[in-house]
Design an enzyme around this catalytic site. Structure first.
Site, mmCIF file in Angstrom:
data_model
loop_
_atom_site.group_PDB
_atom_site.id
_atom_site.type_symbol
_atom_site.label_atom_id
_atom_site.label_comp_id
_atom_site.label_asym_id
_atom_site.label_seq_id
_atom_site.Cartn_x
_atom_site.Cartn_y
_atom_site.Cartn_z
ATOM 1 N NE ARG A 140 -3.408 0.038 2.753
ATOM 2 C CZ ARG A 140 -3.972 0.255 3.952
ATOM 3 N NH1 ARG A 140 -3.984 -0.716 4.862
ATOM 4 N NH2 ARG A 140 -4.498 1.419 4.238
ATOM 5 C CE LYS A 193 -0.685 2.449 7.007
ATOM 6 N NZ LYS A 193 -1.481 3.221 7.990
ATOM 7 C CG HIS A 236 3.897 -17.836 5.459
ATOM 8 N ND1 HIS A 236 4.015 -18.557 4.290
ATOM 9 C CD2 HIS A 236 5.012 -18.104 6.160
ATOM 10 C CE1 HIS A 236 5.137 -19.237 4.297
ATOM 11 N NE2 HIS A 236 5.771 -18.973 5.412
ATOM 12 C CE1 TYR A 282 -1.660 -3.106 7.453
ATOM 13 C CE2 TYR A 282 -1.684 -2.974 9.840
ATOM 14 C CZ TYR A 282 -1.747 -2.363 8.607
ATOM 15 O OH TYR A 282 -1.888 -1.003 8.534
ATOM 16 C CG ASN A 331 11.380 -14.979 9.847
ATOM 17 O OD1 ASN A 331 11.367 -15.217 8.647
ATOM 18 N ND2 ASN A 331 10.556 -15.580 10.686
ATOM 19 C CE1 TYR A 347 -7.335 5.237 13.903
ATOM 20 C CE2 TYR A 347 -8.868 3.405 13.693
ATOM 21 C CZ TYR A 347 -8.623 4.766 13.749
ATOM 22 O OH TYR A 347 -9.675 5.657 13.647
ATOM 23 C CB SER A 372 3.544 -18.099 14.037
ATOM 24 O OG SER A 372 4.477 -18.547 13.077
ATOM 25 C CB ALA A 382 4.770 -18.616 18.473
ATOM 26 N NE ARG A 398 4.008 -18.842 23.705
ATOM 27 C CZ ARG A 398 4.942 -19.703 23.312
ATOM 28 N NH1 ARG A 398 5.255 -20.731 24.071
ATOM 29 N NH2 ARG A 398 5.555 -19.539 22.150
#
Length: 206
Positions: free
Chosen positions: A82, A100, A112, A115, A126, A136, A154, A172, A189
């Site tokens: 973007r 973006k 994968h 955002y 990575n 936001y 991840s 993760a 966690r």
């Protein structure tokens, strides 16, 4: 320039290219688009007011919109850059990744389902699958800074404004709302619990 099928190529602006570029079918060029040498553009891709440097490959079904792409990058398939996205050298942006208003440093990868918005990403980073920068707060945008060689596991959420230090690792499944120190593992966690004898709810017959 090799156009695989001129009948399925749509030029709606100005295309400037170097040597030995290849454009596959159903590519749309809008505005001012500049390609370096040996750029390969896969099918069903939209290029809009962008620049793509030498030896970059854009796989199928990507949108490159008001972005700058450096040398030797791999993009897609199904990636979206973007406005304000700037990729340095040898960056990998994989399937279903959106970037973006962010700078992504040399050799960094988001392969994968990620955002990255309003962020500065260092070299050799990575970013794991399912990771987002939560930029936001409902009223204002905030920036995320990720240092060189950091590894983001991840399914992480980086809640801006936040800084991940050089060489840091984020485990993760973590939600990071405070700065992560350099060269350390940071994770959030809850303890895994298994409940014996638990039964799923059963629908009441009508």
């Amino acid at each position: 320039l090799t156009i695989r099928d001129p009948a399925r190529f749509d030029l709606r602006g100005t295309l400037t290219m170097g040597k030995d570029c290849v454009v596959d079918i159903n590519v749309i060029v809008e505005g001012d688009v500049r390609l370096g040498d040996r750029v390969v553009v896969g099918p069903n891709t939209i290029l809009r007011n962008c620049s793509v440097a030498d030896d970059t490959r854009i796989d199928a079904n990507c949108v490159i919109d008001q972005a700058q792409v450096g040398t030797g990058c791999l993009i897609g398939p199904f990636a979206r850059l973007r406005p304000g996205a700037e990729l340095k050298r040898d960056v990998h942006v994989g399937n279903f990744v959106e970037i973006k208003n962010s700078i992504v440093g040399n050799g960094s990868k988001a392969n994968h389902l990620a955002y990255v918005g309003d962020s500065t990403v260092g070299d050799g980073v990575n970013i794991g699958a399912g990771t987002i920068t939560a930029n936001y707060d409902g009223a204002n945008k905030h920036r995320t800074i990720i240092g060189d060689r950091a590894s983001i596991g991840s399914n992480c959420v980086l809640v801006a404004p936040v800084t991940v230090g050089d060489g840091a690792t984020v485990g993760a499944g973590s939600t990071i709302g405070k700065d992560a120190p350099p060269e350390q593992l940071t994770l959030t966690r809850s303890k895994q619990v298994s409940i014996a004898g638990w039964k799923r709810p059963v629908k009441t017959p009508k």
